[in-house]
Design a protein around this motif. Structure first.
Motif, PDB file in Angstrom:
ATOM      1  N   GLU A 247       0.810  -1.213   0.000  1.00 29.69           N
ATOM      2  CA  GLU A 247       0.000   0.000   0.000  1.00 29.69           C
ATOM      3  C   GLU A 247       0.847   1.268   0.000  1.00 29.69           C
ATOM      4  O   GLU A 247       0.297   2.367  -0.002  1.00 29.69           O
ATOM      5  N   CYS A 282      -2.235 -11.671   3.376  1.00 28.94           N
ATOM      6  CA  CYS A 282      -2.371 -10.273   3.775  1.00 28.94           C
ATOM      7  C   CYS A 282      -1.532 -10.043   5.027  1.00 28.94           C
ATOM      8  O   CYS A 282      -1.791 -10.631   6.076  1.00 28.94           O
ATOM      9  N   ARG A 285      -2.776  -4.830   8.048  1.00 33.25           N
ATOM     10  CA  ARG A 285      -4.167  -4.485   7.757  1.00 33.25           C
ATOM     11  C   ARG A 285      -4.210  -3.379   6.709  1.00 33.25           C
ATOM     12  O   ARG A 285      -3.985  -2.212   7.016  1.00 33.25           O
ATOM     13  N   THR A 287      -5.671  -0.510   4.395  1.00 36.70           N
ATOM     14  CA  THR A 287      -6.779   0.387   4.713  1.00 36.70           C
ATOM     15  C   THR A 287      -7.017   1.471   3.671  1.00 36.70           C
ATOM     16  O   THR A 287      -7.980   2.229   3.801  1.00 36.70           O
ATOM     17  N   ARG A 290      -9.523   0.995  -2.424  1.00 35.41           N
ATOM     18  CA  ARG A 290     -10.740   0.218  -2.606  1.00 35.41           C
ATOM     19  C   ARG A 290     -10.505  -0.998  -3.493  1.00 35.41           C
ATOM     20  O   ARG A 290     -11.187  -2.015  -3.356  1.00 35.41           O
ATOM     21  N   GLN A 293      -9.677  -3.801  -1.300  1.00 35.79           N
ATOM     22  CA  GLN A 293     -10.861  -4.364  -0.650  1.00 35.79           C
ATOM     23  C   GLN A 293     -11.662  -5.225  -1.621  1.00 35.79           C
ATOM     24  O   GLN A 293     -12.244  -6.244  -1.219  1.00 35.79           O
ATOM     25  N   ARG A 294     -11.709  -4.833  -2.888  1.00 36.16           N
ATOM     26  CA  ARG A 294     -12.414  -5.665  -3.883  1.00 36.16           C
ATOM     27  C   ARG A 294     -11.739  -7.020  -4.027  1.00 36.16           C
ATOM     28  O   ARG A 294     -12.414  -8.050  -4.149  1.00 36.16           O
ATOM     29  N   LEU A 296      -9.934  -8.590  -1.736  1.00 35.88           N
ATOM     30  CA  LEU A 296     -10.180  -9.365  -0.525  1.00 35.88           C
ATOM     31  C   LEU A 296     -11.628  -9.818  -0.424  1.00 35.88           C
ATOM     32  O   LEU A 296     -11.943 -10.763   0.306  1.00 35.88           O
ATOM     33  N   ALA A 297     -12.529  -9.133  -1.140  1.00 33.51           N
ATOM     34  CA  ALA A 297     -13.946  -9.509  -1.131  1.00 33.51           C
ATOM     35  C   ALA A 297     -14.287 -10.546  -2.193  1.00 33.51           C
ATOM     36  O   ALA A 297     -15.440 -11.001  -2.260  1.00 33.51           O
ATOM     37  N   PRO A 318      -9.213  -7.843   7.984  1.00 34.52           N
ATOM     38  CA  PRO A 318      -9.659  -7.243   6.714  1.00 34.52           C
ATOM     39  C   PRO A 318     -10.361  -8.297   5.868  1.00 34.52           C
ATOM     40  O   PRO A 318      -9.759  -8.900   4.985  1.00 34.52           O
ATOM     41  N   PRO A 320     -13.769  -8.434   3.921  1.00 39.89           N
ATOM     42  CA  PRO A 320     -15.082  -7.988   3.427  1.00 39.89           C
ATOM     43  C   PRO A 320     -16.007  -9.127   3.034  1.00 39.89           C
ATOM     44  O   PRO A 320     -17.229  -9.005   3.142  1.00 39.89           O
TER      45      PRO A 320
END
Length: 591
Positions: A247, A282, A285, A287, A290, A293-294, A296-297, A318, A320
């Motif tokens: 990140e 991962c 964490r 943060t 986005r 997050q997609r 990880l979802a 983390p 989602p």
């Protein structure tokens, strides 16, 4: 010796025995016994004392020191709302896993029920965001308290530093008057600690090392680095041929598996479909982005967390899509990479080739953009850093700009307040981190983040000024909102009407009514018009405004002391710049 003085002397002595080397004090009346004890310990060179008049700044100074020294740092304050102002630092400490000791003075119980001045309910003031809360009994002239005080300090130290990382602990200490030392230096029982400077209570090794992941399997995997563990992540990626995405882009991440344009690649759905990992490891964490997050979802992706200091509660997983397969503190050894089928060489190669194409297109497009803009300034700052420098990043656009535009710099250490991801106390965090780092240190902040903690520049004549250069990207407001939904053309469309259709106050620039200007600029852009040069001058801090690349690079040469380098920009083009860079990367990879 009066009871308050005796208790304070013992608390400070036992903190030093437990390993405290830095302490932060926000002065007040009720915590005067602790202030005297701390000053005596500092005068004896037993610890280094840092004094701040603003409790919020004091808390984040302690946080920065703890993050870099990897040991608990105590911050002391008086009673009342002084303690409330430490809450943002407590929240960041809790969510970021940084060890912090918050020691608040308080009125004794009989004064809390009497409407005493500067009195609030400090019992469990920080709620669930501490690892331990304890209120010490009010000191009295009776035997047996030395052991009690010392054991409670050891208990607090152990709770704050337990695990691979750490967390905040709150000690509330009610003091009765007198609050200042008297002429009598004697106490009716010994106040000595253990012989040889040892701790009163030694907490033995709990027997087991950090828990390790056991369900990592070879194949098409991806390592995603959040807020810690870059070195271990890089080693794992090279060992098993897993791309390592961070990140903070390529800053602080080493090795051939590091993918500096990872955040751009994850933002291309077509690329992700063709290069979907089977597992994502991962680390920490994430943060910020986005697109992370997609990923990880994605229910087709198995997520494993090497979290560091995981307490098993799952509060900060983390996840989602709630598809976490395993959680542990460390990676573990993994299978032998020389075995058949363990490493897929084509997998990493595909990511490396994409990274090369994306990087070339990105930097070529960035070279064409008008100076200054956030990504270009972030690239210039990272390029100019000396070896082994510390870089503290603000939580809004600076973190994103470095991740998206900086070239690979594995020799730079990065710190971000990404636990709670606020802009609170970032100047003070940078000062603390720079002091703990001990080498050249830099911070890249937005103007609102800088202004939010301008009290961090209030340094008295006795206070240490670390070698810290703060670069402020000043676009006069909240530039981050230009990149979010609030700044989209659809949302701003109502503010871009024909001038004749606007409110009469908006047609006349000479009218300064409260509703003048578009709603986006008023409530999200929040222009402030502050003269940062005059602000710095008021605090006695060196300030320079740089107009171009060459001047910025010159201003970033290592120099002793504290200074602010300001880059002024216009945020109107911010969204368009990001869109053009995205288009360049997309074209290079997908045509």
């Amino acid at each position: 010796m009066n009871p308050s003085t005796a208790q304070a002397e013992v608390i400070v002595d036992e903190l030093v025995r437990n390993g405290v080397r830095h302490a932060v004090l926000a002065p007040g009346s009720r915590n005067a016994p602790l202030a005297y004890a701390l000053h005596r310990a500092a005068h004896a060179a037993r610890l280094r004392l840092h004094v701040r008049i603003d409790e919020r700044s004091a808390g984040f100074l302690a946080l920065g020191l703890a993050a870099r020294t990897h040991r608990p740092v105590p911050v002391f304050c008086t009673s009342g709302t002084a303690a409330s102002n430490l809450h943002p630092a407590v929240s960041e400490s809790y969510h970021a896993g940084v060890p912090l000791l918050v020691i608040t003075a308080d009125r004794p119980p009989e004064l809390r029920a009497a409407g005493a001045n500067q009195t609030i309910d400090q019992h469990r003031l920080y709620g669930s965001e501490v690892r331990l809360f304890d209120e010490l009994g009010v000191a009295e002239a009776r035997a047996g308290q030395n052991a009690y005080w010392r054991s409670q300090v050891c208990r607090a130290w152990s709770a704050a530093s337990c695990g691979m990382r750490g967390g905040p602990v709150h000690l509330n200490v009610p003091f009765r008057e007198p609050l200042v030392p008297d002429d009598d230096a004697e106490w009716f029982e010994s106040l000595e600690g253990r012989p040889g400077g040892e701790r009163w209570t030694e907490v033995a090794d709990r027997g087991a090392g950090p828990s390790s992941l056991s369900r990592l399997r070879p194949g098409r995997g991806l390592v995603l680095v959040g807020d810690w563990g870059a070195e271990a992540a890089s080693a794992w990626g090279e060992r098993y041929g897993w791309p390592v995405l961070s990140e903070v882009g390529g800053v602080g991440v080493s090795g051939a598996a590091a993918i500096s344009t990872g955040m751009w690649l994850l933002n291309l759905p077509e690329f992700v479909r063709e290069h979907r990992p089977e597992q994502v490891l991962c680390v920490g964490r994430p943060t910020v982005f986005r697109q992370v997050q997609r990923l990880l979802a994605d229910t087709d992706v198995e997520v494993l967390l090497a979290h560091g200091g995981v307490d098993g509660s799952g509060a900060d997983w983390p996840a989602p899509a709630h598809n976490v397969r395993e959680v542990a503190e460390a990676f573990g050894s993994g299978p032998d990479p020389s075995g058949p089928g363990v490493v897929d060489p084509q997998w990493l190669t595909a990511w490396q080739q994409a990274d090369q194409k994306a990087s070339a297109a990105l930097h070529a497009a960035l070279d064409l953009e008008r100076w200054p803009n956030g990504p270009a300034v972030a690239r210039e700052v990272v390029d100019a850093l000396p070896e082994n420098a510390l870089l503290v990043l603000g939580s809004s656009n600076p973190s994103r700009d470095v991740a998206l535009a900086a070239r690979q710099r594995p020799d730079v250490l990065v710190h971000r307040n990404r636990g709670a991801a606020g802009i609170d106390g970032t100047v003070s965090t940078a000062l603390g981190a720079a002091t703990g780092h001990g080498g050249p240190a830099y911070a890249l902040l937005g103007d609102l983040t800088f202004l939010h903690d301008s009290n961090g520049l209030v340094l008295g004549p006795y206070e240490q000024r670390p070698d810290l250069t703060i670069v402020v990207f000043n676009d006069d407001g909240g530039g981050i909102f230009s990149l979010l939904e609030q700044g989209s053309p659809e949302q701003r469309g109502s503010d871009q009407r024909n001038p004749d259709q606007r409110n009469p106050d908006q047609r006349n620039p000479d009218q300064r009514g409260p509703e003048r200007g578009d709603s986006f600029d008023r409530v999200f852009g929040t222009p402030h018009g502050t003269d940062l040069g005059r602000l710095c001058a008021a605090h006695g801090v060196e300030h320079v405004q740089v107009p171009g690349h060459a001047e910025l690079r010159e201003a970033l040469r290592p120099q002793p002391g504290l200074r602010v380098v300001e880059v002024r920009a216009d945020r109107e083009e911010l969204r368009a710049v990001h869109q053009r860079l995205h288009a360049a990367v997309r074209s290079a990879l997908l045509g």
